[in-house]
Write a protein that holds these residues in place. Structure first.
Motif, mmCIF file in Angstrom:
data_model
loop_
_atom_site.group_PDB
_atom_site.id
_atom_site.type_symbol
_atom_site.label_atom_id
_atom_site.label_comp_id
_atom_site.label_asym_id
_atom_site.label_seq_id
_atom_site.Cartn_x
_atom_site.Cartn_y
_atom_site.Cartn_z
ATOM 1 N N TYR A 139 -14.980 4.093 2.255
ATOM 2 C CA TYR A 139 -15.639 3.108 1.392
ATOM 3 C C TYR A 139 -15.041 3.127 -0.015
ATOM 4 O O TYR A 139 -14.833 2.091 -0.625
ATOM 5 C CB TYR A 139 -17.147 3.378 1.333
ATOM 6 N N SER A 140 -14.731 4.303 -0.509
ATOM 7 C CA SER A 140 -14.239 4.454 -1.884
ATOM 8 C C SER A 140 -12.723 4.328 -1.995
ATOM 9 O O SER A 140 -12.182 4.403 -3.102
ATOM 10 C CB SER A 140 -14.658 5.823 -2.428
ATOM 11 N N LYS A 141 -12.040 4.119 -0.888
ATOM 12 C CA LYS A 141 -10.580 4.144 -0.854
ATOM 13 C C LYS A 141 -9.928 3.189 -1.853
ATOM 14 O O LYS A 141 -8.955 3.528 -2.496
ATOM 15 C CB LYS A 141 -10.086 3.805 0.551
ATOM 16 N N ASP A 142 -10.442 1.974 -2.014
ATOM 17 C CA ASP A 142 -9.788 0.998 -2.894
ATOM 18 C C ASP A 142 -10.045 1.256 -4.373
ATOM 19 O O ASP A 142 -9.359 0.729 -5.235
ATOM 20 C CB ASP A 142 -10.188 -0.426 -2.532
ATOM 21 N N GLY A 143 -11.038 2.062 -4.711
ATOM 22 C CA GLY A 143 -11.320 2.414 -6.101
ATOM 23 C C GLY A 143 -11.958 1.301 -6.907
ATOM 24 O O GLY A 143 -12.086 1.425 -8.131
ATOM 25 N N VAL A 144 -12.343 0.206 -6.280
ATOM 26 C CA VAL A 144 -12.969 -0.898 -7.003
ATOM 27 C C VAL A 144 -14.416 -0.532 -7.325
ATOM 28 O O VAL A 144 -15.181 -0.121 -6.457
ATOM 29 C CB VAL A 144 -12.923 -2.205 -6.177
ATOM 30 N N THR A 145 -14.775 -0.678 -8.609
ATOM 31 C CA THR A 145 -16.150 -0.462 -9.044
ATOM 32 C C THR A 145 -16.540 -1.609 -9.965
ATOM 33 O O THR A 145 -15.678 -2.325 -10.487
ATOM 34 C CB THR A 145 -16.304 0.873 -9.812
ATOM 35 N N SER A 146 -17.829 -1.763 -10.196
ATOM 36 C CA SER A 146 -18.273 -2.825 -11.104
ATOM 37 C C SER A 146 -17.787 -2.555 -12.521
ATOM 38 O O SER A 146 -17.445 -3.493 -13.248
ATOM 39 C CB SER A 146 -19.800 -2.965 -11.073
#
Length: 146
Positions: free
Chosen positions: A127-134
């Protein structure tokens, strides 16, 4: 392990109906249980628990087919198949789980090819692989100082 063709193809050892066995049981090969087994552990290559089979222990096997009752955790390297008359109270860890209609199951199931690592860790890492956060997309949220 074949889906259940006949007893000769499924098992080379058995605990018969109206029999009781307790303790630790380690078998190199397949085991069919139509009686009752209670103990600290049960390990077999292939395990088949028949309709009259009752098992109260933790199970480790390559494949497990259940038609009877199991109280304990089940760990299988290849597959667990729960047929309509099976009743399970315990956790299941396996790469393949087949549950037919009519099964009663209370416990957690972990379906993963890597039984050494927790499914939670694998899923959270994916889930966290892409590193996209708000925060990366929109910056830090404003804080209210009242």
């Amino acid at each position: 392990m074949a889906l259940v063709k006949n007893q000769i193809e499924v098992t080379n050892s058995s605990i018969g109906e109206n029999s009781f066995f307790s303790g630790k049981f380690f078998i190199n090969g397949s085991l069919k249980i139509d009686g009752k087994f209670e103990g600290k552990s049960l390990q077999a290559e292939h395990l088949y628990i028949g309709v009259t089979g009752r098992v109260k222990t933790n199970i480790t096997a390559s494949s497990v087919i259940v038609e009877g009752t199991v109280v304990g955790n089940v760990t299988a390297k290849n597959r667990v198949m729960l047929l309509p008359t099976s009743k399970i109270l315990g956790d299941i860890r396996t790469p393949e789980l087949i549950i037919q209609n009519g099964v009663i199951l209370e416990g957690r199931c972990m379906i993963s090819n890597d039984l050494q690592e927790s499914a939670k860790d694998i899923i959270e890492a994916e889930y966290s692989k892409d590193g996209v956060t708000s925060e990366k997309l929109f910056g830090k949220p404003a804080t209210n100082k009242d």
